[in-house]
Design a protein around this motif. Structure first.
Motif: not given
Lengths: 236, 150
Positions: A219-225, B27-34, B73-82
């Motif tokens: 889900t992209g939440r993991a702290t990896i680095a 950096d701007e939106l803190q969407l660090t999953g990408t 990735i954060e927006g693919l599915d709200r609950d992470g269940n795609h």
């Protein structure tokens, strides 16, 4: 190198080692995770690092009054599963229910956790024995606490699946209920730590435990680095 | 001023229009999953959807996504269940995890247009997403699982 390596295990419940990070009022054990003989056998370069070789305790397992077991992962995750497998070893010896185990990643704090280099395929080789001893020590302290509470011999009780059982009377106490009592006990001396027989392993070697951050990774939440506060990125 | 949609929300950005989308997201939106992998659109770690299509966020300027819809990735599915995320977990695909958001976004884009891809179609779609742990066989198996709902 044989199984005679003994980690120095300390009861640090009252020392506030993990203040603010873990619940208070429970049991916290620490073990020097790298025996000096293992260090001598494998030159790691740690002696040349800023804080040198740290022999003070830096592997932690704690049991909170609500029964949640927290195990500190002192190695990083590089894709080999060590963030999961090392805590799993503690949990197995502890007879902990994995669903009530939380893994806390040690955040690159050399003074507290010692050298955390994750390389050389040595995370398990160097740590399996101290991890087992730390889990077993905690299990024995919980058994002792339960036996004292019931006024029976410690040989009559057995830790299994997050509780201590007195078979003869059918009595049971959860780990959370015993944590405070156990925290007042001394740790068992190295030569009295009883490791499980391999046939009694719950998790080790079973291949049934998913990595702890499986959901977070997908889900992209993991702290990896992990970037220390104030660190800057550069690019070649 | 660049206006765009990110994970269904309207956003606007009035900084450097040549900033790569990846840095805007991280950096701007803190969407660090990408994740940032290579920076030159060769590894796939930064894959996001732009109007539903898999795209490398490191190689696209924020100004080029004006008026478009970005999904991370954060927006693919709200609950992470795609279905792809569920299949990934069922088959224990990830190891270190670094490339996985990109892999999942690439796979989800494939399945959005090709409901039941052949192995050749999977390999073709996924060939730009590199995994240094070498999870490829589980990735292929998980895409098939996600496609069939098995």
């Amino acid at each position: 190198m044989t199984s005679t390596i003994h980690a120095v295990i300390e009861n640090v419940s009252r020392r506030g080692f993990l203040k603010g990070m873990l619940a208070t009022g429970g049991l916290v054990l620490a073990a020097g995770s790298v025996p000096s003989r293992a260090l001598a056998a494998y030159a790691t370069g740690a002696e040349k690092m800023a804080h040198g070789v740290r022999s003070d305790p830096h592997l932690f397992v704690s049991i909170a009054p609500d029964g949640i077991v927290t195990i500190v992962a002192i190695r990083s995750e590089m894709g080999t599963g060590s963030r999961t497998s090392l805590p799993m070893i503690v949990a197995d010896e502890l007879e902990a229910d994995w669903s009530r185990v939380r893994v806390m990643q040690a955040p690159g704090d050399e003074e507290k956790y010692g050298n955390q280099d994750t390389d050389g395929s040595r995370s398990l080789r160097h740590h399996i024995q101290p991890m087992r001893q730390c889990g077993a020590a905690a299990r024995q302290m919980l058994e002792t606490a339960a036996a004292q509470r019931w006024g029976v011999a410690v040989g009559e009780v057995q830790a299994q699946n997050h509780e201590v059982v007195h078979k003869a009377s059918g009595r049971k106490l959860g780990y959370g209920e015993l944590a405070a009592d156990a925290s007042a006990l001394p740790t068992p001396p190295a030569d009295q730590i009883k490791l499980k027989d391999a046939s009694a392993f719950r998790y080790i070697g079973k291949g049934t435990t998913p990595i702890v951050d499986l959901f977070d990774i997908t889900t992209g939440r993991a702290t990896i680095a992990y970037f220390m506060p104030g660190s800057l990125a550069s690019m070649l | 001023m660049v206006k765009l949609q990110v994970n269904g929300q309207a956003q606007s950005f009035d900084g450097d229009p040549s900033m790569p989308l990846l840095w805007y997201l991280r950096d701007e939106l803190q969407l660090t999953g990408t994740k940032y992998g290579c920076g030159v659109a060769l590894c796939g770690a930064c894959t996001v959807h732009i109007d539903g299509e898999a795209s490398r966020a490191c190689g696209i300027a924020i100004s080029d996504v004006a008026g478009r819809s970005v999904t991370t990735i954060e927006g693919l599915d709200r609950d992470g269940n795609h279905p792809v995320q569920k299949a990934w977990r069922a088959l224990n695909v990830p190891q270190c995890g670094y490339c996985q958001a990109g892999q999942i976004m690439q796979a989800a884009a494939l399945l959005a247009t090709t409901k039941n891809p052949s192995e050749a179609e999977i390999n073709d779609a996924m060939s730009g997403n590199i995994c240094r742990c070498g999870c490829y066989q589980r990735i292929t198996a998980a895409i098939k699982t996600a496609a069939t709902g098995a």
